[in-house]
Design an enzyme around this catalytic site. Structure first.
Site, mmCIF file in Angstrom:
data_model
loop_
_atom_site.group_PDB
_atom_site.id
_atom_site.type_symbol
_atom_site.label_atom_id
_atom_site.label_comp_id
_atom_site.label_asym_id
_atom_site.label_seq_id
_atom_site.Cartn_x
_atom_site.Cartn_y
_atom_site.Cartn_z
ATOM 1 N N PHE A 126 13.413 31.645 48.551
ATOM 2 C CA PHE A 126 14.236 31.176 49.666
ATOM 3 C C PHE A 126 13.366 31.136 50.916
ATOM 4 C CE2 PHE A 126 19.045 31.242 50.308
ATOM 5 C CZ PHE A 126 19.329 30.629 49.120
ATOM 6 N N GLN A 247 23.516 30.294 63.871
ATOM 7 C CA GLN A 247 22.558 29.591 63.009
ATOM 8 C C GLN A 247 23.059 28.199 62.633
ATOM 9 O OE1 GLN A 247 21.632 30.973 58.776
ATOM 10 N NE2 GLN A 247 19.724 31.192 59.890
ATOM 11 N N HIS A 249 22.377 25.501 59.890
ATOM 12 C CA HIS A 249 21.695 25.382 58.599
ATOM 13 C C HIS A 249 21.053 24.002 58.533
ATOM 14 C CE1 HIS A 249 20.823 25.300 54.355
ATOM 15 N NE2 HIS A 249 21.228 26.549 54.237
ATOM 16 N N LEU A 259 27.525 22.334 52.846
ATOM 17 C CA LEU A 259 26.211 22.935 52.659
ATOM 18 C C LEU A 259 25.500 22.450 51.398
ATOM 19 C CD1 LEU A 259 24.244 25.229 53.611
ATOM 20 C CD2 LEU A 259 25.324 26.617 51.864
ATOM 21 N N GLU A 262 19.830 26.284 50.496
ATOM 22 C CA GLU A 262 18.387 26.412 50.594
ATOM 23 C C GLU A 262 17.773 26.588 49.196
ATOM 24 O OE1 GLU A 262 17.637 28.821 53.962
ATOM 25 O OE2 GLU A 262 15.967 29.802 52.957
ATOM 26 N N ARG A 293 15.130 29.154 58.800
ATOM 27 C CA ARG A 293 16.095 28.082 59.073
ATOM 28 C C ARG A 293 16.005 27.518 60.481
ATOM 29 N NH1 ARG A 293 21.288 30.460 55.781
ATOM 30 N NH2 ARG A 293 20.339 30.060 53.753
ATOM 31 N N HIS A 360 26.469 27.212 60.854
ATOM 32 C CA HIS A 360 26.538 27.872 59.559
ATOM 33 C C HIS A 360 26.829 29.364 59.639
ATOM 34 C CE1 HIS A 360 25.669 28.487 55.352
ATOM 35 N NE2 HIS A 360 24.687 29.318 55.605
ATOM 36 N N ARG A 406 19.043 34.437 60.993
ATOM 37 C CA ARG A 406 19.206 35.115 59.701
ATOM 38 C C ARG A 406 18.388 34.422 58.620
ATOM 39 N NH1 ARG A 406 22.980 34.284 54.955
ATOM 40 N NH2 ARG A 406 23.345 32.262 55.902
HETATM 41 C C1 LIG Z 1 28.699 27.393 52.567
HETATM 42 C C2 LIG Z 1 28.065 28.735 52.724
HETATM 43 C C3 LIG Z 1 27.106 29.184 51.850
HETATM 44 C C4 LIG Z 1 26.531 30.436 51.989
HETATM 45 N N1 LIG Z 1 25.588 30.847 51.088
HETATM 46 C C5 LIG Z 1 25.049 32.084 51.234
HETATM 47 C C6 LIG Z 1 24.090 32.563 50.299
HETATM 48 O O1 LIG Z 1 23.736 31.885 49.345
HETATM 49 N N2 LIG Z 1 23.568 33.797 50.489
HETATM 50 C C7 LIG Z 1 23.935 34.594 51.511
HETATM 51 O O2 LIG Z 1 23.436 35.709 51.630
HETATM 52 N N3 LIG Z 1 24.859 34.158 52.406
HETATM 53 C C8 LIG Z 1 25.426 32.942 52.282
HETATM 54 N N4 LIG Z 1 26.344 32.510 53.198
HETATM 55 C C9 LIG Z 1 26.836 33.447 54.204
HETATM 56 C C10 LIG Z 1 27.805 34.427 53.552
HETATM 57 O O3 LIG Z 1 28.496 33.800 52.515
HETATM 58 C C11 LIG Z 1 28.829 34.970 54.544
HETATM 59 O O4 LIG Z 1 28.179 35.416 55.692
HETATM 60 C C12 LIG Z 1 29.592 36.132 53.946
HETATM 61 O O5 LIG Z 1 30.138 35.774 52.702
HETATM 62 C C13 LIG Z 1 30.689 36.598 54.876
HETATM 63 O O6 LIG Z 1 31.453 37.565 54.213
HETATM 64 P P1 LIG Z 1 32.561 38.390 54.983
HETATM 65 O O7 LIG Z 1 33.163 39.328 53.998
HETATM 66 O O8 LIG Z 1 32.004 38.950 56.232
HETATM 67 O O9 LIG Z 1 33.645 37.297 55.433
HETATM 68 P P2 LIG Z 1 34.515 36.230 54.617
HETATM 69 O O10 LIG Z 1 34.140 36.114 53.199
HETATM 70 O O11 LIG Z 1 34.514 35.000 55.457
HETATM 71 O O12 LIG Z 1 35.955 36.872 54.651
HETATM 72 C C14 LIG Z 1 36.708 36.964 55.845
HETATM 73 C C15 LIG Z 1 38.070 37.505 55.501
HETATM 74 O O13 LIG Z 1 38.774 37.792 56.712
HETATM 75 C C16 LIG Z 1 40.094 37.320 56.618
HETATM 76 N N5 LIG Z 1 40.568 37.092 57.984
HETATM 77 C C17 LIG Z 1 39.944 36.437 58.985
HETATM 78 N N6 LIG Z 1 40.702 36.487 60.094
HETATM 79 C C18 LIG Z 1 41.818 37.182 59.789
HETATM 80 C C19 LIG Z 1 42.975 37.561 60.503
HETATM 81 N N7 LIG Z 1 43.172 37.262 61.792
HETATM 82 N N8 LIG Z 1 43.935 38.248 59.838
HETATM 83 C C20 LIG Z 1 43.789 38.560 58.537
HETATM 84 N N9 LIG Z 1 42.702 38.230 57.814
HETATM 85 C C21 LIG Z 1 41.732 37.557 58.443
HETATM 86 C C22 LIG Z 1 40.011 36.084 55.759
HETATM 87 O O14 LIG Z 1 41.257 35.822 55.161
HETATM 88 C C23 LIG Z 1 38.960 36.539 54.718
HETATM 89 O O15 LIG Z 1 39.617 37.259 53.718
HETATM 90 C C24 LIG Z 1 26.908 31.254 53.060
HETATM 91 C C25 LIG Z 1 27.863 30.808 53.969
HETATM 92 C C26 LIG Z 1 28.418 29.547 53.820
HETATM 93 C C27 LIG Z 1 29.393 29.095 54.844
#
Ligand SMILES: Cc1cc2nc3c(=O)[nH]c(=O)nc-3n(C[C@H](O)[C@H](O)[C@H](O)COP(=O)(O)OP(=O)(O)OC[C@H]3O[C@@H](n4cnc5c(N)ncnc54)[C@H](O)[C@@H]3O)c2cc1C
Length: 596
Positions: A126, A247, A249, A259, A262, A293, A360, A406
């Site tokens: 990556f 960031q 992407h 997306l 990468e 990135r 992103h 990141r």
């Molecule tokens: C398309 C894409 C591809 C990616 N690929 C990678 C990768 O290959 N490798 C990597 O390391 N990272 C990757 N990332 C980044 C990574 O996926 C995310 O940063 C990470 O999954 C975020 O996880 P999280 O648990 O913090 O939030 P999320 O998975 O976004 O979960 C947020 C949660 O909060 C809840 N929520 C939000 N607001 C409220 C509210 N007001 N009330 C109640 N619930 C709420 C939502 O319902 C959800 O359940 C990618 C991101 C994207 C967008």
């Protein structure tokens, strides 16, 4: 069923811990707490497996050395360098050291990782990864084809069901509850299906609400990534950190934003301009298409600005993977082929994909230490004071391991490492705080009044959707990849003028059952606060670092700006705190010029 109520006859439900957010971060922490027999509620505005972690494609970093020799300290070096030296090095060391354990744990929980010929977890190269402190390319990203986040999220959800975690599915958190001594006692939430409010009282509250990428118009993020957690803490009088660092992407599908991981470049894909030239060789002679990135995004925007873009208006560049062969693409990148067919109407086995940078990842967020505690402190000094009962992890938090930029694959790692750390810390807290603190009678009043105001007809008010689009366009145009002082100044004026219009919006639909207009309006209020934090923080930082690129200050300025920004809603106040340059056990990596 609730057995108590607060003013307004709002029912109260009691748990040891409330986790707001059911993405990878929230579910990892909840699983640990439920297994430790703490009663744990997870609240999510969408069904848990629709959380945005499901979209993560490329994988999760850990120096397992399954494909090429690797070491956690090389991973640490790359992460600090990738962050443009703004990351806190104690947190980075903690994360990189813990990575191996977390991946193996996931494997044992049931995540179906892709395999090498010898049966080990498959790891792909990556961007920004190196061996031996900037040497040749590493292969550090553990992948389940191009659906790693999907595999992790589903596994964690199923394990939580088994462990007895209590889920409030499709509930929107509206406000944190704090008592007079500043302790956090839970949150007020709205059941989306009915519009009813509920108070969830907890000894410890963990915010894991994910990123705010949707504040920009073109984004890889789902519509739900509206930065709600940032809004919750800002309204509770707490600051958010480093919000100028968003960031972009490099490879979103041009015009659509979806997306293209990468991982495509990790498998050998590369970028070309309208002359068919592999332009990354000029910007990053060593790492080329696998530079970090911020470097690749900047290169693409420069190519387009200087007239070497592709397409009818020269508005994008091309990502070639047609030389990789159908078999490899089907095996390692099946989801990418599907996305390209669906959103770009091309088959990448035969044609290049049109790409352009797209918003992103939210590098900033709720300030925490490496234990997941939300921390505050005096301006200009390190922040060591934990807000009692409040924790934050995942993309909504700023530990800070990502600093100003990141590295791909470090976020899935971040959510799991700090999910575990917060789980540990909360268990200690619960052991010391055995009883719930009393709830203020008016715990739900501010949320109730906000809802009442939204439900009142406002004949002159505009629709939430219209205002949301205006906010997104404004932030993209005036606080996007390149930032100029003039655009940011007029952007701040326009943002402030948008505030009263958002206050006075008219949701049109006033029914109670699944009222999506009301949800959209409440999300917009959070997006606006996240947008303010981004804009004010960006305007004040007069240097270019990582993802924050200013036309008037093109250089990094360590003398003035090797520090974290804190934004408070009240008075739009900015404060600063030092970067933690001292790791836990190893020598510090002092800032130096970043070349790839
Ligand atoms: C398309 C894409 C591809 C990616 N690929 C990678 C990768 O290959 N490798 C990597 O390391 N990272 C990757 N990332 C980044 C990574 O996926 C995310 O940063 C990470 O999954 C975020 O996880 P999280 O648990 O913090 O939030 P999320 O998975 O976004 O979960 C947020 C949660 O909060 C809840 N929520 C939000 N607001 C409220 C509210 N007001 N009330 C109640 N619930 C709420 C939502 O319902 C959800 O359940 C990618 C991101 C994207 C967008």
């Amino acid at each position: 069923m609730a057995d108590r109520a607060v003013k307004g006859n709002i029912p109260v439900r009691q748990f040891d811990t409330l986790v707001i957010g059911a993405g990878g971060a929230g579910l990892r922490a909840a699983l640990q707490l439920s297994r430790a027999e703490a009663s744990t509620a997870v609240l999510s505005k969408v069904f848990p497996t629709r959380s945005h972690t499901v979209a993560a494609q490329g994988g999760m970093n850990a120096a397992l050395g399954n494909v090429r020799e690797d070491r956690w300290i090389w991973h640490m070096y790359d992460t600090v360098k990738g962050s443009d030296y703004l990351a806190d090095q104690d947190a980075v060391e903690y994360m990189c050291r813990a990575a191996r354990r977390l991946v193996v744990e996931l494997e044992h929980e049931g995540v179906p990782f892709s395999r090498t010929d010898q049966g080990f977890i498959y790891q792909r190269p990556f961007g920004g990864q190196s061996r031996d402190f900037g040497g040749d390319q590493a292969a550090r990203t553990c992948a389940a084809a191009d659906r790693t986040g999907h595999a992790i999220l589903h596994t964690l959800y199923q394990q939580n069901i088994l462990a007895g975690t209590y889920f409030f599915d499709e509930y929107l958190a509206l406000d944190l509850i704090r008592d007079d001594s500043g302790c956090v006692l839970g949150a007020v939430a709205m059941e989306i299906a009915t519009g009813n409010l509920v108070v969830i009282q907890a000894k410890a509250t963990l915010i894991a609400t994910g990123g705010a990428g949707r504040i920009f118009r073109t984004s890889t993020n789902a519509e739900i990534n509206t930065g709600d957690g940032l809004g919750l803490v800002l309204r509770a009088g707490l600051p958010v950190e480093d919000m100028e660092f968003f960031q972009f992407h490099p490879t979103g599908i041009a015009g659509a934003g979806m997306l293209i991981t990468e991982g495509v470049r990790g498998e050998g894909g590369y970028l070309v301009n309208s002359h068919g030239e592999r332009f990354m060789e000029r910007y990053a002679p060593h790492a080329k298409d696998l530079a970090s990135r911020d470097v690749v995004s900047r290169a693409i925007v420069t190519e387009v600005r200087e007239g070497r873009g592709c397409g009818p208006e020269g508005e994008h560049v091309l990502l070639r993977l047609d030389h990789l062969g159908e078999e490899l693409i089907n095996q390692r990148l099946p989801g990418i082929r599907e996305s390209a067919k669906r959103f770009a109407k091309i088959d990448p086995v035969h044609q290049p994909i049109p790409v352009y940078p797209t918003s992103h990842f939210t590098m900033g967020g709720i300030p925490t230490n490496r234990f997941g505690e939300v921390v505050i402190g005096p301006d200009g000094a390190d922040h060591n004071e934990a807000v009692p009962g409040l924790y934050a992890i995942g993309e909504c938090a700023c530990v800070s391991v990502h600093g100003a930029n990141r590295l791909g694959g470090n976020s899935l790692l971040d959510i799991l490492v700090f999910g575990r750390a917060a789980g540990n810390r909360i268990q200690d807290f619960l052991a010391r705080n055995r009883y719930h603190r009393p709830l203020p009678r008016d715990a739900a009043e501010s949320a109730r009044m906000r809802l009442e105001k939204l439900d009142a007809p406002c004949p002159e008010g505009e629709a939430p959707g219209t205002l949301r689009r205006e906010l997104q366009a404004l932030l993209e145009q005036q606080f996007g990849v390149f930032r100029t002082p003039e655009e940011m100044e007029s952007g701040l004026e326009r943002l402030e003028a948008l505030g009263p219009r958002i206050e006075a919006m008219d949701i049109g639909d006033r029914t109670s059952v699944f009222n999506t207009a009301r949800v959209e309006a409440l999300e917009l209020q959070h997006m606006y606060l996240a947008g303010l934090a981004t804009a004010y923080s960006a305007h004040a930082r007069t240097e270019s670092r990582g993802a924050h690129l200013r036309s008037d200050h093109p250089e990094r300025d360590d003398r003035e700006w090797l520090k974290h920004t804190l934004f408070y809603l009240e008075g739009r106040r900015l404060a600063y705190k030092p970067v933690r340059l001292q790791p836990l056990t190893v020598e510090s990596f002092p800032p130096k010029e970043r070349v790839y």
